[in-house]
Design an enzyme around this catalytic site. Structure first.
Site, PDB file in Angstrom:
ATOM      1  N   HIS A  15       0.840  -1.198   0.000  1.00 47.74           N
ATOM      2  CA  HIS A  15       0.000   0.000   0.000  1.00 47.74           C
ATOM      3  C   HIS A  15       0.874   1.246   0.000  1.00 47.74           C
ATOM      4  O   HIS A  15       1.839   1.349   0.781  1.00 47.74           O
ATOM      5  CB  HIS A  15      -0.925   0.001   1.223  1.00 47.74           C
ATOM      6  CG  HIS A  15      -2.044  -0.983   1.114  1.00 47.74           C
ATOM      7  ND1 HIS A  15      -2.502  -1.710   2.184  1.00 47.74           N
ATOM      8  CD2 HIS A  15      -2.805  -1.363   0.051  1.00 47.74           C
ATOM      9  CE1 HIS A  15      -3.507  -2.492   1.798  1.00 47.74           C
ATOM     10  NE2 HIS A  15      -3.700  -2.300   0.504  1.00 47.74           N
ATOM     11  N   GLU A  26       1.792   3.293   3.104  1.00 42.18           N
ATOM     12  CA  GLU A  26       2.412   2.484   4.155  1.00 42.18           C
ATOM     13  C   GLU A  26       3.907   2.288   3.851  1.00 42.18           C
ATOM     14  O   GLU A  26       4.516   1.276   4.215  1.00 42.18           O
ATOM     15  CB  GLU A  26       1.680   1.148   4.276  1.00 42.18           C
ATOM     16  CG  GLU A  26       0.200   1.347   4.635  1.00 42.18           C
ATOM     17  CD  GLU A  26      -0.621   0.064   4.657  1.00 42.18           C
ATOM     18  OE1 GLU A  26      -0.028  -1.028   4.536  1.00 42.18           O
ATOM     19  OE2 GLU A  26      -1.853   0.162   4.772  1.00 42.18           O
ATOM     20  N   HIS A  34       2.634  -4.282   6.708  1.00 39.36           N
ATOM     21  CA  HIS A  34       1.704  -3.179   6.458  1.00 39.36           C
ATOM     22  C   HIS A  34       1.704  -2.269   7.689  1.00 39.36           C
ATOM     23  O   HIS A  34       2.382  -2.519   8.666  1.00 39.36           O
ATOM     24  CB  HIS A  34       0.284  -3.723   6.217  1.00 39.36           C
ATOM     25  CG  HIS A  34       0.116  -4.447   4.912  1.00 39.36           C
ATOM     26  ND1 HIS A  34      -0.610  -3.930   3.871  1.00 39.36           N
ATOM     27  CD2 HIS A  34       0.572  -5.652   4.487  1.00 39.36           C
ATOM     28  CE1 HIS A  34      -0.592  -4.776   2.857  1.00 39.36           C
ATOM     29  NE2 HIS A  34       0.113  -5.836   3.208  1.00 39.36           N
ATOM     30  N   GLU A  77       0.926  -5.733  10.876  1.00 33.52           N
ATOM     31  CA  GLU A  77       0.513  -4.328  10.853  1.00 33.52           C
ATOM     32  C   GLU A  77       1.354  -3.548  11.871  1.00 33.52           C
ATOM     33  O   GLU A  77       1.151  -3.647  13.080  1.00 33.52           O
ATOM     34  CB  GLU A  77      -0.978  -4.203  11.190  1.00 33.52           C
ATOM     35  CG  GLU A  77      -1.896  -4.918  10.207  1.00 33.52           C
ATOM     36  CD  GLU A  77      -2.144  -4.126   8.936  1.00 33.52           C
ATOM     37  OE1 GLU A  77      -1.595  -3.010   8.804  1.00 33.52           O
ATOM     38  OE2 GLU A  77      -2.904  -4.618   8.072  1.00 33.52           O
TER      39      GLU A  77
END
Length: 395
Positions: A162, A165, A306, A365
């Site tokens: 992404h 990110e 991420h 994450e």
């Protein structure tokens, strides 16, 4: 650092002379037969650079070597045309300098230009790192995979699926630098001797899956049709901080045929700054390249980095192997991140990887807050993530 072979030299001797493990010199010179060196042949010595030095009054090779705590023959090797008995004041020689500090600074706005600069620097210092272009982005930028090690267990990391990110790329690259430093300087990371993992693990890394999107977020829209399209998708707003997609508005982590139809039904129906899964699976070159890489490498374990949430997603439709739970529990222990087995989200790279290969796959994450996470969090995120990187090697 390059040296030229003299009569009687050997790869083993260079290993002893520079105190670099033999395997790294051999692997830095893949076209060289270690048992048949030729006089004058160029050999690359990893983890060293040569630095110029100007001769001063009273200098001798012995004094220079003693002052710098290096072997005198290393000076002779780098300065074969120099007569050590005649060192004119003001003459220039080369001195071998061991690299013991990072050249990667992850704590900065990390776009594809910074990435390429750091890759060039690391590959110059550590030529045993292998590279492959696995594809190209929509705008034609190379998608680079790095490989380190020669073990049968293949562990894969990737970052910046992404666009906003991009801090994940910076974290990966800084750890990679620390890993290479530890390998070549025979050091530990958090007390763990990492040298055995070079022989046990082949580490596959794609540090930036979406270079076009990252550059859009960090640097703004490029001149030309791709920038015009991004501005149109972003409804004329020049603030791209909320942009997750690739340059043409497709969310690369919603591109995989793992319940893709669910994402198609509930996500945007046209190109968007985020969440549009495409008009069908695997339409985008970046997503295709990553799928083909998984097929080519047959990863034993896959980690997609991420942001944000400080959680680790590790299951998919009950298809994950039992060892995934053991691994994610270790990730939790070393990072404090919370394992989450299932979430109502589909079509991601981790989902597809587990579905197709039935091997451990993880979406990690990093950090907390609103993407893009501020660089003020970088050092904390990096320290939290080190344990996950290491555990992915030994688990």
């Amino acid at each position: 650092m390059d040296v030229q072979v003299r009569s009687g030299d050997s790869i083993w001797y260079y290993s002893q002379l520079f105190n670099v493990p033999l395997k790294f010199i051999i692997d830095s010179n893949p076209g060289v037969n270690p048992s048949q060196l030729q006089i004058g042949q160029t050999i690359r010595i990893p983890a060293y650079r040569s630095e110029p030095y100007t001769i001063e009054a009273g200098d001798t090779f012995w004094k220079i070597a003693s002052d710098r705590r290096i072997a005198m023959d290393s000076l002779a090797l780098l300065n074969q045309t120099v007569n050590p008995q005649q060192l004119p004041i003001g003459a220039m020689i080369q001195i071998p300098s061991r690299v013991t500090e990072r050249i990667v600074n992850g704590n900065q706005n990390y776009d594809s230009t910074v990435l390429q600069f750091d890759l060039d620097g690391l590959l110059q210092l550590y030529p045993f790192v292998r590279t492959e272009t696995i594809g190209n982005s929509v705008m034609g930028k190379d998608l680079i995979e790095l490989q380190i090690g020669k073990g049968t267990k293949v562990v894969h990391w990737n970052g910046s699926f992404h666009a906003n990110e991009w801090i994940t790329t910076a974290v990966i690259m800084q750890f990679l630098n620390d890993y290479l430093l530890a390998l070549t300087n025979k050091e530990t990371i958090r007390g763990l001797d990492v040298n055995p993992y070079y022989d046990q693990v082949t580490l596959s890394i794609v540090p930036m899956v979406d270079p076009d999107g990252v550059d859009l977020v960090v640097d703004g829209p490029p001149a030309g049709p791709f920038g015009d399209l991004a501005l149109e998708i972003n409804k004329g707003n020049t603030d791209f901080s909320g942009w997750k997609a690739n340059i043409r508005g497709v969310d690369l982590n919603n591109q995989y045929p793992a319940n893709w139809e669910i994402e198609q039904e509930r996500k945007p129906k046209e190109p968007s700054p985020r969440d549009f899964p495409g008009y069908e699976p695997l339409t985008e070159p970046e997503a295709i390249a990553m799928a083909e890489l998984a097929q080519a490498r047959q990863f034993n374990k896959m980690l997609a980095f991420h942001t944000q949430g400080e959680v680790i997603y590790w299951g998919y439709e009950g298809l994950e192997p039992p060892e995934s739970l053991v691994i994610v529990n270790e990730f939790e222990r070393v990072s404090g991140y919370q394992p989450i087995k299932n979430v109502y989200s589909f079509a991601g790279y981790k989902d597809w990887f587990i579905q197709v290969y039935r091997k451990p796959g993880f979406t990690v994450e990093l950090g907390r807050g609103v993407n893009p996470l501020p660089l003020s969090q970088f050092d904390e995120i990096y320290q939290e993530t080190i344990g996950i990187f290491l555990a992915s090697l030994y688990m």
